[in-house]
Structures are given as C-alpha cells and as structure tokens.
Motif scaffolding. Structure first.
Motif, PDB file in Angstrom:
ATOM      1  N   VAL A   1      -3.893  10.855  10.333  1.00  0.00           N
ATOM      2  CA  VAL A   1      -3.065   9.675  10.612  1.00  0.00           C
ATOM      3  C   VAL A   1      -3.363   9.116  12.004  1.00  0.00           C
ATOM      4  O   VAL A   1      -3.161   7.921  12.255  1.00  0.00           O
ATOM      5  CB  VAL A   1      -1.567  10.020  10.455  1.00  0.00           C
ATOM      6  N   TYR A   2      -3.877   9.934  12.909  1.00  0.00           N
ATOM      7  CA  TYR A   2      -4.149   9.485  14.272  1.00  0.00           C
ATOM      8  C   TYR A   2      -5.347   8.534  14.352  1.00  0.00           C
ATOM      9  O   TYR A   2      -5.533   7.847  15.345  1.00  0.00           O
ATOM     10  CB  TYR A   2      -4.382  10.690  15.190  1.00  0.00           C
ATOM     11  N   GLN A   3      -6.160   8.518  13.309  1.00  0.00           N
ATOM     12  CA  GLN A   3      -7.323   7.641  13.287  1.00  0.00           C
ATOM     13  C   GLN A   3      -7.217   6.566  12.207  1.00  0.00           C
ATOM     14  O   GLN A   3      -8.143   5.789  11.996  1.00  0.00           O
ATOM     15  CB  GLN A   3      -8.599   8.473  13.062  1.00  0.00           C
ATOM     16  N   LYS A   4      -6.078   6.533  11.541  1.00  0.00           N
ATOM     17  CA  LYS A   4      -5.888   5.594  10.435  1.00  0.00           C
ATOM     18  C   LYS A   4      -5.306   4.278  10.948  1.00  0.00           C
ATOM     19  O   LYS A   4      -4.365   4.269  11.750  1.00  0.00           O
ATOM     20  CB  LYS A   4      -4.925   6.201   9.410  1.00  0.00           C
ATOM     21  N   GLU A   5      -5.876   3.187  10.494  1.00  0.00           N
ATOM     22  CA  GLU A   5      -5.311   1.877  10.834  1.00  0.00           C
ATOM     23  C   GLU A   5      -4.184   1.589   9.853  1.00  0.00           C
ATOM     24  O   GLU A   5      -4.421   1.422   8.648  1.00  0.00           O
ATOM     25  CB  GLU A   5      -6.384   0.791  10.746  1.00  0.00           C
ATOM     26  N   LEU A   6      -2.968   1.545  10.360  1.00  0.00           N
ATOM     27  CA  LEU A   6      -1.796   1.387   9.500  1.00  0.00           C
ATOM     28  C   LEU A   6      -1.364  -0.075   9.457  1.00  0.00           C
ATOM     29  O   LEU A   6      -1.331  -0.749  10.486  1.00  0.00           O
ATOM     30  CB  LEU A   6      -0.647   2.255  10.020  1.00  0.00           C
TER      31      LEU A   6
ATOM     32  N   ASN B   1      -5.285  17.502   2.954  1.00  0.00           N
ATOM     33  CA  ASN B   1      -6.702  17.141   3.092  1.00  0.00           C
ATOM     34  C   ASN B   1      -6.915  15.626   3.181  1.00  0.00           C
ATOM     35  O   ASN B   1      -8.006  15.126   2.897  1.00  0.00           O
ATOM     36  CB  ASN B   1      -7.506  17.698   1.915  1.00  0.00           C
ATOM     37  N   GLY B   2      -5.897  14.889   3.614  1.00  0.00           N
ATOM     38  CA  GLY B   2      -6.035  13.450   3.741  1.00  0.00           C
ATOM     39  C   GLY B   2      -6.718  13.047   5.035  1.00  0.00           C
ATOM     40  O   GLY B   2      -7.093  13.894   5.862  1.00  0.00           O
ATOM     41  N   ASP B   3      -6.898  11.750   5.240  1.00  0.00           N
ATOM     42  CA  ASP B   3      -7.456  11.229   6.493  1.00  0.00           C
ATOM     43  C   ASP B   3      -6.428  11.398   7.611  1.00  0.00           C
ATOM     44  O   ASP B   3      -5.234  11.141   7.416  1.00  0.00           O
ATOM     45  CB  ASP B   3      -7.792   9.749   6.348  1.00  0.00           C
TER      46      ASP B   3
ATOM     47  N   SER C   1       0.855  -1.187   0.000  1.00  0.00           N
ATOM     48  CA  SER C   1       0.000   0.000   0.000  1.00  0.00           C
ATOM     49  C   SER C   1       0.890   1.235   0.000  1.00  0.00           C
ATOM     50  O   SER C   1       1.920   1.276   0.681  1.00  0.00           O
ATOM     51  CB  SER C   1      -0.907   0.013   1.232  1.00  0.00           C
ATOM     52  N   ILE C   2       0.474   2.245  -0.748  1.00  0.00           N
ATOM     53  CA  ILE C   2       1.279   3.460  -0.889  1.00  0.00           C
ATOM     54  C   ILE C   2       0.541   4.611  -0.214  1.00  0.00           C
ATOM     55  O   ILE C   2      -0.574   4.975  -0.617  1.00  0.00           O
ATOM     56  CB  ILE C   2       1.535   3.778  -2.374  1.00  0.00           C
ATOM     57  N   PHE C   3       1.147   5.164   0.821  1.00  0.00           N
ATOM     58  CA  PHE C   3       0.544   6.240   1.596  1.00  0.00           C
ATOM     59  C   PHE C   3       1.146   7.578   1.176  1.00  0.00           C
ATOM     60  O   PHE C   3       2.364   7.757   1.218  1.00  0.00           O
ATOM     61  CB  PHE C   3       0.771   6.020   3.091  1.00  0.00           C
ATOM     62  N   GLY C   4       0.294   8.496   0.765  1.00  0.00           N
ATOM     63  CA  GLY C   4       0.741   9.834   0.410  1.00  0.00           C
ATOM     64  C   GLY C   4       0.318  10.836   1.455  1.00  0.00           C
ATOM     65  O   GLY C   4      -0.777  10.722   2.040  1.00  0.00           O
ATOM     66  N   THR C   5       1.156  11.802   1.718  1.00  0.00           N
ATOM     67  CA  THR C   5       0.858  12.809   2.740  1.00  0.00           C
ATOM     68  C   THR C   5       0.287  14.059   2.077  1.00  0.00           C
ATOM     69  O   THR C   5       0.934  14.676   1.232  1.00  0.00           O
ATOM     70  CB  THR C   5       2.129  13.150   3.532  1.00  0.00           C
TER      71      THR C   5
ATOM     72  N   ASP D   1      -1.089   9.894  -8.520  1.00  0.00           N
ATOM     73  CA  ASP D   1      -1.975   8.981  -9.249  1.00  0.00           C
ATOM     74  C   ASP D   1      -1.811   7.527  -8.838  1.00  0.00           C
ATOM     75  O   ASP D   1      -2.711   6.709  -9.094  1.00  0.00           O
ATOM     76  CB  ASP D   1      -1.735   9.122 -10.759  1.00  0.00           C
ATOM     77  N   VAL D   2      -0.667   7.179  -8.219  1.00  0.00           N
ATOM     78  CA  VAL D   2      -0.467   5.783  -7.807  1.00  0.00           C
ATOM     79  C   VAL D   2      -0.593   5.603  -6.296  1.00  0.00           C
ATOM     80  O   VAL D   2      -0.477   4.493  -5.780  1.00  0.00           O
ATOM     81  CB  VAL D   2       0.903   5.235  -8.293  1.00  0.00           C
ATOM     82  N   VAL D   3      -0.817   6.704  -5.583  1.00  0.00           N
ATOM     83  CA  VAL D   3      -1.027   6.621  -4.130  1.00  0.00           C
ATOM     84  C   VAL D   3      -2.351   5.912  -3.846  1.00  0.00           C
ATOM     85  O   VAL D   3      -3.369   6.201  -4.475  1.00  0.00           O
ATOM     86  CB  VAL D   3      -1.024   8.036  -3.504  1.00  0.00           C
ATOM     87  N   THR D   4      -2.346   4.982  -2.909  1.00  0.00           N
ATOM     88  CA  THR D   4      -3.561   4.232  -2.571  1.00  0.00           C
ATOM     89  C   THR D   4      -4.239   4.735  -1.299  1.00  0.00           C
ATOM     90  O   THR D   4      -5.414   4.446  -1.070  1.00  0.00           O
ATOM     91  CB  THR D   4      -3.236   2.736  -2.419  1.00  0.00           C
ATOM     92  N   GLU D   5      -3.497   5.448  -0.453  1.00  0.00           N
ATOM     93  CA  GLU D   5      -4.056   5.949   0.809  1.00  0.00           C
ATOM     94  C   GLU D   5      -3.607   7.395   1.029  1.00  0.00           C
ATOM     95  O   GLU D   5      -2.404   7.680   1.036  1.00  0.00           O
ATOM     96  CB  GLU D   5      -3.580   5.096   1.993  1.00  0.00           C
ATOM     97  N   ASN D   6      -4.563   8.308   1.210  1.00  0.00           N
ATOM     98  CA  ASN D   6      -4.247   9.707   1.490  1.00  0.00           C
ATOM     99  C   ASN D   6      -4.326   9.962   2.995  1.00  0.00           C
ATOM    100  O   ASN D   6      -5.369   9.718   3.609  1.00  0.00           O
ATOM    101  CB  ASN D   6      -5.246  10.642   0.792  1.00  0.00           C
ATOM    102  N   ILE D   7      -3.238  10.447   3.570  1.00  0.00           N
ATOM    103  CA  ILE D   7      -3.245  10.727   5.000  1.00  0.00           C
ATOM    104  C   ILE D   7      -2.748  12.141   5.262  1.00  0.00           C
ATOM    105  O   ILE D   7      -2.125  12.775   4.402  1.00  0.00           O
ATOM    106  CB  ILE D   7      -2.386   9.715   5.798  1.00  0.00           C
ATOM    107  N   ALA D   8      -3.038  12.621   6.458  1.00  0.00           N
ATOM    108  CA  ALA D   8      -2.637  13.979   6.839  1.00  0.00           C
ATOM    109  C   ALA D   8      -2.297  14.027   8.314  1.00  0.00           C
ATOM    110  O   ALA D   8      -2.763  13.207   9.112  1.00  0.00           O
ATOM    111  CB  ALA D   8      -3.770  14.958   6.531  1.00  0.00           C
TER     112      ALA D   8
END
Length: 239
Positions: free
Chosen positions: A178-183, A174-176, A167-171, A204-211
C-alpha cells in the motif's frame, strides 16, 4: 419506579432479534448516552441511578442501583442507561472512500473500525449480513459515540460490490504494498473476517490487491483487522 416489563424489555435488547423486532437499542454510560442525544437520536427511555445526574438527563427516570444492574449488560454498571430508537440508514454516496466489512464477527473490532471511520472522515461503512450487529452492546461501548457519525449499512455485500462503479481494494498478504500504491480519491476498501480473511466470492470482484508489508519477524501472525484498517485509512488520507 421501573416495572418488571421495562426491565424484561431492556434485557431482551441484548439480543439482535429483539433489537430488530422492537427497533430499539441500548446504550450504557453517561458519555456515550450524551453523544447519542446530541446527535439527535430519539430516546425511548433513559434511566439513571443517582438523582443528582438528572441535571444532565432531564428526561431520565431515577431508579435504584439494583434495578439498573438487572438491566445492564455490564458487570459494573456505570450509572446511566439509555434505550433509543434505531435511526434510518442512508444510501451511501460514491464521492469518497467507503469501507466494506466481509463477515467481521468480533464486537470490539467492529466498534473500533467505526471509531476509525469517524476519525478518518469515512462516512459510510458497508457490512455483509453476517458481520456483527453494530447495535450489539459491546460494539456500542467500543465506538465511544462514533456510531452517531458513521452510516452503517447492512446489505448483500457481493451484490453491492458488483453494482458499484468504484474500484474495489482487497487486503491480502501477497498484494501490492500500500505504501507504493497510487490510491484514487474514492474507492471501497474491503476488510475480511478475522480468521479467514476475504471470502472467495468477494475476492472474485476485487479489482485491486493490496497489502501492508511486514518488516518484523516472519513468524508474527497477521494484523488484527482493526489495526490493519487504521493503517490503510491513514494511507488513504495521506494521499
């Protein structure tokens, strides 16, 4: 006595094209030089400016302070300069987290990120070809020896990500949060350029947007890329 050609070679290694051409890089300072030697990297040449330091660096050549100053990239050289052969990079494995850097240009940021990877046990750092060279003298100073414990790979980052099974996480701002994301136990954390963030092609290849959520003033600029990396790696290891 150090020769003019040796001085010329060492000075030339301040530029990436000559480091690549010769397969050599320069380290300054006793602590970092010891770390590089302890890691088993092969020295090409070691220089010191005080005879009493020879006990710590048996293979070193004693030179004058003025000669060391001619070779040093520092305004105040600190007595020890080592020229080392570049080690071979290793193929990254997918059993743990990786950090990917998309055009990170500041040497201090890259050096700090390498130290953070070392601190948090991230063994592999995947860099786009336009990320600053990890053997840049300013990067090496900032790593404080961690360069020997982190495998830094330069590659076509987009192609690498397309072929990865992780899985590819992008920072993003306006992402989800990170404190509530199951990593997951393994993944790739992408950190973007200081001014422009993650490029569109990589987005375009990021699968998870986090902030990283902002709690203070909304007028505050975005976090420094190294500071953001520290927070995200802490969350990854915190589980």
């Amino acid at each position: 006595m150090v020769t003019k050609n040796q001085i010329k070679l060492v000075v030339s290694l301040q530029q990436k094209k000559y480091r690549t051409q010769h397969g050599l890089f320069v380290v300054e300072g006793a602590k970092t030089t010891r770390e590089i030697l302890k890691a088993g990297l092969k020295p090409f040449k070691l220089f010191i400016d005080e005879p009493q330091k020879i006990e710590d660096f048996i293979e070193a050549e004693v030179i004058s302070k003025s000669e060391l100053k001619q070779m040093s990239s520092l305004s105040n050289p600190n007595g020890v300069l080592g020229v080392f052969y570049m080690p071979d990079t290793k193929k990254p494995d997918n059993t743990d987290w990786l950090v990917g850097l998309d055009a990170v240009r500041d040497p201090g940021n890259l050096g700090t990120i390498i130290r953070l990877c070392d601190w948090f046990g991230v063994k592999h750092l995947i860099c786009s070809m336009d990320t600053v060279d990890c053997y840049n003298p300013k990067v090496l100073q900032a790593t404080m020896g961690s360069i020997t414990r982190v495998n830094v790979v330069y590659t076509d980052l987009l192609d690498y990500l397309k072929k990865s099974s992780l899985s590819i996480f992008g920072t993003f701002m306006n992402g989800d949060t990170v404190y509530q994301k199951e990593l997951p136990e393994a993944g790739i954390m992408i950190m973007g350029n200081e001014a422009n963030g993650i490029s569109k092609e990589i987005c375009d290849v990021v699968t998870e947007n986090i902030a990283i959520p902002q709690f203070g003033s909304k007028t505050t600029e975005s976090l420094n890329v190294a500071a953001a990396t520290a927070i995200l790696l802490n969350e990854i290891r915190r589980g």
